[in-house]
Design a protein around this motif. Structure first.
Motif, PDB file in Angstrom:
ATOM      1  N   ASP A  26      -5.554  16.516   4.372  1.00  8.66           N
ATOM      2  CA  ASP A  26      -4.784  16.116   3.197  1.00  8.66           C
ATOM      3  C   ASP A  26      -5.203  14.694   2.830  1.00  8.66           C
ATOM      4  OD1 ASP A  26      -2.901  15.224   1.373  1.00  8.66           O
ATOM      5  OD2 ASP A  26      -1.208  16.190   2.372  1.00  8.66           O
ATOM      6  N   ARG A  27      -6.060  14.585   1.833  1.00  2.00           N
ATOM      7  CA  ARG A  27      -6.637  13.280   1.496  1.00  2.00           C
ATOM      8  C   ARG A  27      -5.583  12.310   0.975  1.00  2.00           C
ATOM      9  NH1 ARG A  27     -12.195  14.297   0.404  1.00  2.00           N
ATOM     10  NH2 ARG A  27     -12.466  12.076  -0.043  1.00  2.00           N
ATOM     11  N   ALA A  28      -4.581  12.807   0.267  1.00  2.00           N
ATOM     12  CA  ALA A  28      -3.504  11.932  -0.217  1.00  2.00           C
ATOM     13  C   ALA A  28      -2.691  11.401   0.965  1.00  2.00           C
ATOM     14  CB  ALA A  28      -2.603  12.682  -1.190  1.00  2.00           C
ATOM     15  N   TRP A  29      -2.412  12.264   1.924  1.00  2.00           N
ATOM     16  CA  TRP A  29      -1.711  11.817   3.146  1.00  2.00           C
ATOM     17  C   TRP A  29      -2.542  10.783   3.882  1.00  2.00           C
ATOM     18  CZ3 TRP A  29      -4.115  12.619   7.870  1.00  2.00           C
ATOM     19  CH2 TRP A  29      -3.405  12.194   8.987  1.00  2.00           C
ATOM     20  N   LEU A  30      -3.845  11.040   4.024  1.00  2.00           N
ATOM     21  CA  LEU A  30      -4.728  10.131   4.749  1.00  2.00           C
ATOM     22  C   LEU A  30      -4.719   8.744   4.119  1.00  2.00           C
ATOM     23  CD1 LEU A  30      -6.824   9.919   7.055  1.00  2.00           C
ATOM     24  CD2 LEU A  30      -8.573  10.557   5.368  1.00  2.00           C
ATOM     25  N   GLN A  31      -4.802   8.689   2.809  1.00  6.72           N
ATOM     26  CA  GLN A  31      -4.758   7.392   2.132  1.00  6.72           C
ATOM     27  C   GLN A  31      -3.418   6.710   2.322  1.00  6.72           C
ATOM     28  OE1 GLN A  31      -4.451   7.190  -2.211  1.00  6.72           O
ATOM     29  NE2 GLN A  31      -6.090   5.662  -2.223  1.00  6.72           N
ATOM     30  N   ARG A  32      -2.359   7.483   2.255  1.00  6.38           N
ATOM     31  CA  ARG A  32      -1.015   6.914   2.322  1.00  6.38           C
ATOM     32  C   ARG A  32      -0.721   6.268   3.682  1.00  6.38           C
ATOM     33  NH1 ARG A  32       1.351  11.226   1.368  1.00  6.38           N
ATOM     34  NH2 ARG A  32       2.216  11.720   3.422  1.00  6.38           N
ATOM     35  N   VAL A  33      -1.176   6.887   4.773  1.00  6.44           N
ATOM     36  CA  VAL A  33      -0.771   6.415   6.095  1.00  6.44           C
ATOM     37  C   VAL A  33      -1.741   5.406   6.701  1.00  6.44           C
ATOM     38  CG1 VAL A  33       0.405   8.604   6.561  1.00  6.44           C
ATOM     39  CG2 VAL A  33      -1.936   8.255   7.433  1.00  6.44           C
ATOM     40  N   SER A  34      -2.903   5.190   6.086  1.00  6.93           N
ATOM     41  CA  SER A  34      -3.990   4.506   6.787  1.00  6.93           C
ATOM     42  C   SER A  34      -4.246   3.079   6.317  1.00  6.93           C
ATOM     43  CB  SER A  34      -5.290   5.308   6.634  1.00  6.93           C
ATOM     44  OG  SER A  34      -5.166   6.608   7.146  1.00  6.93           O
ATOM     45  N   VAL A  35      -4.697   2.268   7.264  1.00  3.81           N
ATOM     46  CA  VAL A  35      -5.320   0.982   6.984  1.00  3.81           C
ATOM     47  C   VAL A  35      -6.685   0.991   7.667  1.00  3.81           C
ATOM     48  CG1 VAL A  35      -3.130  -0.259   6.803  1.00  3.81           C
ATOM     49  CG2 VAL A  35      -4.318  -0.193   9.003  1.00  3.81           C
ATOM     50  N   VAL A  36      -7.615   0.169   7.162  1.00  4.22           N
ATOM     51  CA  VAL A  36      -8.981   0.158   7.679  1.00  4.22           C
ATOM     52  C   VAL A  36      -9.359  -1.254   8.104  1.00  4.22           C
ATOM     53  CG1 VAL A  36     -11.417   0.348   6.989  1.00  4.22           C
ATOM     54  CG2 VAL A  36      -9.816   2.190   6.456  1.00  4.22           C
ATOM     55  N   GLY A 149      -9.999   5.771   1.276  1.00  2.00           N
ATOM     56  CA  GLY A 149      -9.427   5.161   0.074  1.00  2.00           C
ATOM     57  C   GLY A 149      -8.312   4.201   0.406  1.00  2.00           C
ATOM     58  N   ALA A 150      -8.442   3.514   1.527  1.00  2.00           N
ATOM     59  CA  ALA A 150      -7.376   2.626   2.003  1.00  2.00           C
ATOM     60  C   ALA A 150      -7.114   1.498   1.018  1.00  2.00           C
ATOM     61  CB  ALA A 150      -7.733   2.049   3.370  1.00  2.00           C
ATOM     62  N   ARG A 151      -5.843   1.208   0.818  1.00  4.90           N
ATOM     63  CA  ARG A 151      -5.451   0.125  -0.095  1.00  4.90           C
ATOM     64  C   ARG A 151      -5.151  -1.166   0.636  1.00  4.90           C
ATOM     65  NH1 ARG A 151      -1.525   4.161  -3.377  1.00  4.90           N
ATOM     66  NH2 ARG A 151      -1.536   5.086  -1.297  1.00  4.90           N
ATOM     67  N   GLU A 152      -5.111  -1.107   1.964  1.00  8.58           N
ATOM     68  CA  GLU A 152      -4.982  -2.312   2.789  1.00  8.58           C
ATOM     69  C   GLU A 152      -6.110  -2.291   3.814  1.00  8.58           C
ATOM     70  OE1 GLU A 152      -1.351  -1.223   0.895  1.00  8.58           O
ATOM     71  OE2 GLU A 152      -2.142  -0.172   2.659  1.00  8.58           O
ATOM     72  N   THR A 153      -7.038  -3.228   3.676  1.00  4.87           N
ATOM     73  CA  THR A 153      -8.167  -3.310   4.593  1.00  4.87           C
ATOM     74  C   THR A 153      -8.380  -4.764   4.983  1.00  4.87           C
ATOM     75  OG1 THR A 153      -9.902  -3.671   2.938  1.00  4.87           O
ATOM     76  CG2 THR A 153      -9.257  -1.384   3.351  1.00  4.87           C
ATOM     77  N   CYS A 154      -9.338  -4.976   5.888  1.00  5.91           N
ATOM     78  CA  CYS A 154      -9.654  -6.357   6.271  1.00  5.91           C
ATOM     79  C   CYS A 154     -11.124  -6.467   6.643  1.00  5.91           C
ATOM     80  CB  CYS A 154      -8.779  -6.808   7.442  1.00  5.91           C
ATOM     81  SG  CYS A 154      -9.132  -5.950   8.990  1.00  5.91           S
ATOM     82  N   VAL A 155     -11.606  -7.688   6.603  1.00  7.52           N
ATOM     83  CA  VAL A 155     -12.906  -8.066   7.152  1.00  7.52           C
ATOM     84  C   VAL A 155     -12.602  -9.155   8.171  1.00  7.52           C
ATOM     85  CG1 VAL A 155     -15.214  -8.956   6.695  1.00  7.52           C
ATOM     86  CG2 VAL A 155     -14.080  -7.521   4.984  1.00  7.52           C
TER      87      VAL A 155
END
Length: 438
Positions: A26-36, A149-155
């Motif tokens: 579920d790509r929408a679920w994956l985006q919703r729950v994930s950070v990278v 499609g994470a909306r919260e990520t970091c470097v």
């Protein structure tokens, strides 16, 4: 793990998207729950901290990292429990079947990391995770984590690594890693990215991504470290937390902890706004205090004191060395060092050698460079040091432990991941040959 090459053909994004769809992720679920989490150094620690905070907040939390240190199952965890062998075997067969089908249709070869990423997504979905932390493999632009499609990520940091793939400047490397973030998302940058701020602001201007920088928008202050522990103050937006204790040693962990905290706070604000502030603070405090992540300035023996570090870029090695000396003191160390054949041994050993008067040069069983070449690099970096050459890790363990006990000294093992983990394995009675790195 998979009967696949380490890397697949060309750019993987299209075939990876097809694979995830065929596996009914579920790509929408994956985006919703994930950070990278992306970066050159500090990815694993940062990911572990973010996952620890999520667990202590009460979320069912998935964690995907690489590489593993001792056991393949380490790479995929739910609520701090590694995927068990039966579940791993079952999901592997399912992923293998779909990989073969998609590969045949597209005429493209998948890579092992791609298949493993898909397996992790499948495991987290079956486990009904509320929150998932994914560590990128290489870069971010074409890494499988971009499919989230994470909306919260970091470097976490940038250093010269994989330049043939990511580019030969820090600007190019930082840009590639930044592309793991979805348009309109937020990217947190570690403090060593601050010199790239003007470039990164312009890079993101038309993608609508919001960059935040540790020690600019994210405040880290009053850091203190010692052998008994370390703590710091953190401030971001209306969050102001004092005397945050860290379970992981090293001054570089202040940066990683600040990123992990901000990642979680941003994700929580999007997914579960208006939660009680005291509950958030309690989860952050306990999560950072209790997190464990092996291999970074890890004490593996007390008599003699033996510390290993898996850092393998010159900047990461310099940071770990500075923290070692700050925490444990500068004197009475024996350095055990080596480097992988595909790394810049002169830079790695050159960053370590000047700080030690006794150096044992050796080669990891996995990809270790010639010990004589390591010795030449050590001699170039410190002509006054007493050098010893150990042909194998087992020889290096025996020699370093005997010398440390006889001379009442301490042992520091640094230069690469394979070197440090093989040393720890042999010191505990195992064999380097039995380790199975990916």
């Amino acid at each position: 793990m998979f009967d696949l090459p380490k890397y697949g053909d060309g750019v993987c994004l299209a075939r990876m998207g097809e694979l995830l769809n065929e596996l009914r992720i579920d790509r929408a679920w994956l985006q919703r729950v994930s950070v990278v989490v992306t970066g050159s150094n500090g990815k694993g620690s940062t990911a572990a901290m973010a996952a620890s905070i999520g667990r202590d907040y009460g979320l069912r939390t998935g964690l995907f990292t690489s590489p593993h240190l001792f056991r393949f199952n380490e790479r995929i965890q739910v609520d701090n429990i590694e995927i068990d062998d039966d579940a791993l075997a079952l999901l592997r067969r399912k992923v293998e079947a779909v990989v073969a089908d998609v590969s045949s249709r597209r005429g493209e070869q998948f890579g092992t990391f791609e298949a493993l990423f898909a397996l992790a997504c499948l495991h987290f979905q079956k486990s009904e995770c509320d929150f998932a932390v994914f560590e990128a493999g290489i870069g971010g632009r074409y890494d499988p984590v971009r499919l989230i499609g994470a909306r919260e990520t970091c470097v976490t940091s940038v250093d010269f690594e994989h330049v043939d793939l990511l580019g030969n400047s820090l600007e190019l490397i930082a840009s590639d890693k930044s592309d793991a973030c979805a348009a309109g998302g937020t990217i947190i940058y570690g403090e060593n990215c601050r010199d790239l701020r003007r470039h990164l602001v312009e890079y993101h201007r038309w993608r609508g991504c919001s960059p935040l920088f540790v020690r600019d928008e994210i405040s880290v202050d009053n850091e203190a470290q010692s052998a008994s522990g370390q703590h710091f103050d953190f401030q971001f937006g209306y969050h102001d937390f004092r005397h945050i204790e860290l379970g992981l040693p090293g001054a570089f962990q202040f940066n990683n902890a600040a990123i992990a905290m901000t990642l979680f706070l941003l994700w929580l604000q999007r997914e579960q706004p208006r939660k009680a502030p005291e509950r958030i603070e309690a989860a952050i405090r306990s999560g950072l205090r209790n997190v464990r992540w092996p291999g970074r300035l890890e004490v593996i023996e007390q008599d003699p004191l033996t510390v290993i570090d898996v850092g393998h870029t010159p900047d990461g090695i310099r940071q770990s060395l500075a923290s070692l000396m700050s925490i444990h003191g500068r004197d009475d160390w024996i350095l055990v060092t080596g480097a992988s054949r595909d790394k810049k041994a002169d830079e790695i050993v050159g960053a370590l050698a000047p700080s030690f008067d006794t150096i044992i040069c050796t080669a990891a069983h996995h990809k270790g460079a010639d010990p004589q070449a390591i010795a030449a690099a050590a001699r170039l970096g410190n002509s006054e040091a007493t050098l010893h050459v150990a042909a194998t890790i087992a020889d290096a363990v025996r020699l370093s432990q005997e010398m440390a006990l006889e001379q009442k000294r301490r042992v520091y093992v640094a230069g690469g991941l394979f070197l440090a983990i093989e040393y720890a394995t042999v010191a505990k009675g195992g064999r380097a040959e039995d380790l199975d790195f990916f």
